[in-house]
Every structure is written in C-alpha cells, then in structure tokens.
Design a protein around this motif. Structure first.
Motif, short mmCIF file in Angstrom:
data_model
loop_
_atom_site.label_atom_id
_atom_site.label_comp_id
_atom_site.label_asym_id
_atom_site.label_seq_id
_atom_site.Cartn_x
_atom_site.Cartn_y
_atom_site.Cartn_z
N MET A 1 0.85 -1.17 0.00
CA MET A 1 0.00 0.00 0.00
C MET A 1 0.90 1.23 0.00
SD MET A 1 -2.81 -1.71 0.20
CE MET A 1 -4.16 -0.62 0.64
N ARG A 2 0.57 2.19 -0.84
CA ARG A 2 1.41 3.38 -0.99
C ARG A 2 0.71 4.58 -0.35
NH1 ARG A 2 3.03 6.02 -6.77
NH2 ARG A 2 4.29 7.76 -6.00
N LEU A 3 1.43 5.24 0.56
CA LEU A 3 0.89 6.37 1.31
C LEU A 3 1.68 7.63 1.01
CD1 LEU A 3 0.57 4.73 4.87
CD2 LEU A 3 -0.86 4.37 2.85
N LEU A 4 1.02 8.77 1.17
CA LEU A 4 1.69 10.07 1.09
C LEU A 4 1.60 10.72 2.47
CD1 LEU A 4 3.01 12.44 -0.44
CD2 LEU A 4 0.69 13.25 -0.99
N LEU A 5 2.76 11.11 3.00
CA LEU A 5 2.83 11.87 4.24
C LEU A 5 3.15 13.31 3.89
CD1 LEU A 5 3.04 12.16 7.36
CD2 LEU A 5 5.46 11.53 7.12
N VAL A 6 2.30 14.23 4.33
CA VAL A 6 2.52 15.66 4.10
C VAL A 6 2.71 16.31 5.47
CG1 VAL A 6 1.73 17.73 2.90
CG2 VAL A 6 0.94 15.48 2.13
N GLU A 7 3.96 16.58 5.82
CA GLU A 7 4.31 17.06 7.15
C GLU A 7 5.60 17.86 7.06
OE1 GLU A 7 4.74 18.24 10.52
OE2 GLU A 7 3.11 16.77 10.62
N ASP A 8 5.58 19.11 7.59
CA ASP A 8 6.77 19.96 7.48
C ASP A 8 7.70 19.89 8.70
OD1 ASP A 8 4.84 21.31 9.06
OD2 ASP A 8 5.78 23.23 8.64
N ALA B 1 6.68 18.23 2.18
CA ALA B 1 6.60 19.18 3.28
C ALA B 1 5.86 20.46 2.91
CB ALA B 1 8.00 19.54 3.78
N ASP B 2 5.41 20.60 1.68
CA ASP B 2 4.79 21.84 1.19
C ASP B 2 3.39 21.55 0.66
OD1 ASP B 2 4.22 23.89 -1.13
OD2 ASP B 2 5.78 24.81 0.11
N GLY B 3 2.44 22.41 1.03
CA GLY B 3 1.07 22.20 0.60
C GLY B 3 0.88 22.29 -0.90
N ARG B 4 1.62 23.15 -1.56
CA ARG B 4 1.49 23.26 -3.02
C ARG B 4 1.93 21.98 -3.71
NH1 ARG B 4 4.86 28.75 -2.88
NH2 ARG B 4 6.00 27.30 -1.53
N ASP B 5 3.05 21.41 -3.25
CA ASP B 5 3.53 20.16 -3.84
C ASP B 5 2.54 19.02 -3.59
OD1 ASP B 5 5.84 21.49 -4.61
OD2 ASP B 5 6.95 20.88 -2.82
N ALA B 6 1.96 19.00 -2.40
CA ALA B 6 1.01 17.94 -2.06
C ALA B 6 -0.24 18.02 -2.93
CB ALA B 6 0.63 18.02 -0.59
N ALA B 7 -0.74 19.24 -3.15
CA ALA B 7 -1.94 19.39 -3.96
C ALA B 7 -1.73 18.83 -5.36
CB ALA B 7 -2.32 20.88 -4.05
N PHE B 8 -0.56 19.06 -5.92
CA PHE B 8 -0.27 18.59 -7.27
C PHE B 8 -0.02 17.08 -7.30
CE2 PHE B 8 2.96 17.45 -10.44
CZ PHE B 8 2.29 17.81 -11.60
N GLN B 9 0.84 16.60 -6.39
CA GLN B 9 1.26 15.20 -6.48
C GLN B 9 0.13 14.23 -6.21
OE1 GLN B 9 5.20 14.23 -5.61
NE2 GLN B 9 4.76 12.29 -4.59
N ALA B 10 -0.72 14.53 -5.24
CA ALA B 10 -1.81 13.61 -4.92
C ALA B 10 -2.83 13.52 -6.05
CB ALA B 10 -2.50 14.04 -3.63
N ALA B 11 -2.88 14.54 -6.90
CA ALA B 11 -3.78 14.50 -8.05
C ALA B 11 -3.20 13.68 -9.20
CB ALA B 11 -4.08 15.92 -8.53
#
Length: 222
Positions: free
Chosen positions: A1-8, A31-41
């Motif tokens: 299972m592949r997870l994304l952790l978004v934490e600075d 660690a950045d909200g902008r990167d997370a918004a893009f990558q999770a999509a």
C-alpha cells in the motif's frame, strides 16, 4: 500500500516514515502544501496523512481541492490544533479521521490500518481473511488453518495488497505503483519473482496469471 505523508516537521516526518515503512507501507513524503496538492492528483495513493499547518498552502485548502476534484482516497489529518471547531472544519472538508498532536506513533499506525480496511468494506478490528488464509499484519505473517507461514517484507506487502483486492484483476503496473515509492517502482521481473515465492509458500492456485493482463488473487478452495 502506498501512502503520502505531508508534514513539514522534519524530525516527526522522519520518525513516521521509518515507522510506516516497518509496517510494510511504501511512503512518499512532502513538506509543502502546493507540492502535495499537485502530487496527490497525479499519483495513485491508497491513503494520505495530511498536516494542516503547512508552508505554501494550508492543509485544509489542499484537502478541499482534492475532494472538489473527486479524489476519494482516505485522508488522516494531523494537527496541533485540537479544538472541536477545527476538528469539525476538517471533517467537513472531507477528512476521514483526525489525530491531534502530540500522539503516539502506534496510534497513527492503527488508524492508518483501520482506514485502509474500511475503505475496502472490511472490519477495521478483524484480521484480513480470504478463503482459508488469515493475514497477521502485526507479525507480517500469514496463517493457513493452524499453520503460520513466514513472509519476507516484499512478500508481505504484495500479499496484503492481493488480499485487500481479492478476485480483482491487477496489472503489473498497478501493483508497482501501489507497492513502491514513487522513485522505486521495480521492473515486472521483480514482481514475478515475488509472486512465484508466494505461490511456493501458499500454493500455485492462490494467484492466477491472466496473460497480457496481470494477476488475480483467488485464495484457496473452500
């Protein structure tokens, strides 16, 4: 299972990444909200652990964007904000669970496990059982009747994914995307080796090969 952790918080992120990897998950960390918004999509995550107080963009804004775009992966919010109003705001934005800092890592691991099971319509408290096999996630082993069968880390990750998606056709590319970090996807020969190892331990009939399509985990005959 592949997870994304978004934490600075880097020390906390390091601790969680190492702990989740020991639990048999593939982890990408941002660690950045902008990167997370893009990558999770763009990437096929099974679950996302999301801090709210992020640089770049607030976590709640990112979560709302994912949900507005129709992305339905489970999201577990991490935050130092513990008021009821903020919890309600996070749940209304589309979070599936909420964990206030500070917390014990073991609690997070159990919440992740529960969310992944519930996302597949399974009881979050019961072992994963498919047609004669019972997976012990805490020990990373599988049981057949009263026989415990040891697994390597790679075999455990693959078998857990198969058992959570039993009787589904799974392509090699899908398995690679969900079992390895973004920069660690193996070639198909590596997956074939692990599939053959599982067949030797569990019986060749448990995993069917669909030529040109992938694999289907069918379990054992009743």
């Amino acid at each position: 299972m592949r997870l994304l952790l978004v934490e600075d918080n880097v020390p906390l992120a390091d601790e969680l990444v190492q702990g989740l990897q020991r639990q048999g998950y593939a982890i990408d960390w941002l660690a950045d909200g902008r990167d997370a918004a893009f990558q999770a999509a763009c990437e096929p995550y099974d679950l996302i652990i999301l801090d709210l107080g992020l640089p770049g963009r607030p976590g709640l804004d990112v979560l709302r964007e994912w949900r507005d775009a129709g992305l339905r992966f489970p999201v577990l919010i991490l935050t130092a904000r513990a008021s009821w109003a903020e919890r309600i705001e996070g749940l209304r934005a589309g979070a599936d669970d909420y964990l206030a800092k500070p917390f014990h890592p073991e609690e997070l691991f159990l919440r992740v496990q529960g969310l992944l099971r519930r996302a597949r319509g399974l009881d979050s408290r019961a072992p994963i059982e498919v047609a004669g096999l019972r997976l012990d996630e805490s020990r990373q082993t599988v049981w057949r009747d009263n026989e415990e069968i040891g697994l390597t880390g790679a075999e455990f990750r693959l078998l857990r994914y198969f058992m959570l998606h039993s009787n589904q056709l799974l392509s090699k590319s899908r398995l690679g995307e969900h079992l390895y970090e973004g920069d660690g996807e193996p070639d198909s020969n590596v997956l074939e080796v692990h599939v053959n190892h599982l067949r030797r331990k569990l019986g060749r009939q448990v995993i069917e090969t669909r030529r040109g399509q992938g694999y289907c985990f069918v379990g054992l005959s009743a």
